[in-house]
Write a protein that holds these residues in place. Structure first.
Motif: not given
Length: 138
Positions: A77-79, A105-106, A97-100, A111-113
């Protein structure tokens, strides 16, 4: 996790009941927050769908379809997020920074088609030259 919130067909909007798909829109809004999930030991996972209670297909049909498609095709569903140990060791700036980075990416492929726009199953009426529906003849 995120999903692609596509535009719904106008005929579907017109024929649906008031309580079905309150978030169905006639314009696409792109990647939307679908909910959260947590993986536990022994293959157990817990998932929520944002904006829905126990009637997920009724209140969030596009998110539900996206989730089911991912589960049936065994896609993520997500990375994956960094481990809790890694997160605890981060400074506040490193965490932001990691969350952004994770969020960007997610919200993108794979993950999002492209998503599938909900369509009406009803046949469109035949229109006369004035754009008025012709009477049905049996």
């Amino acid at each position: 996790w995120f999903y692609n919130h596509t535009a719904a067909d106008m005929e579907l909007i017109a024929e649906k009941s008031v309580m079905f798909g309150p978030d169905l829109l006639t314009v696409p809004t792109g990647a939307q927050f679908g909910g959260e999930y947590v993986n536990y030991e022994h293959g157990l996972s817990f998932m929520t769908v944002h904006g829905s209670g126990h009637m997920v297909p009724q209140f969030r049909p596009q998110a539900a379809l996206s989730f089911i498609e991912k589960v049936l095709t065994r896609e993520l569903l997500s990375p994956l997020m960094p481990s809790n140990h890694t997160l605890v060791e981060m400074t506040e700036d490193e965490f932001e920074d990691a969350i952004d980075k994770w969020t960007k990416e997610a919200m993108g492929p794979p993950y999002v088609g492209a998503g599938v726009a909900p369509k009406s199953t009803e046949k469109k009426p035949e229109l006369d030259s004035n754009g008025v529906a012709k009477a049905k003849t049996e």
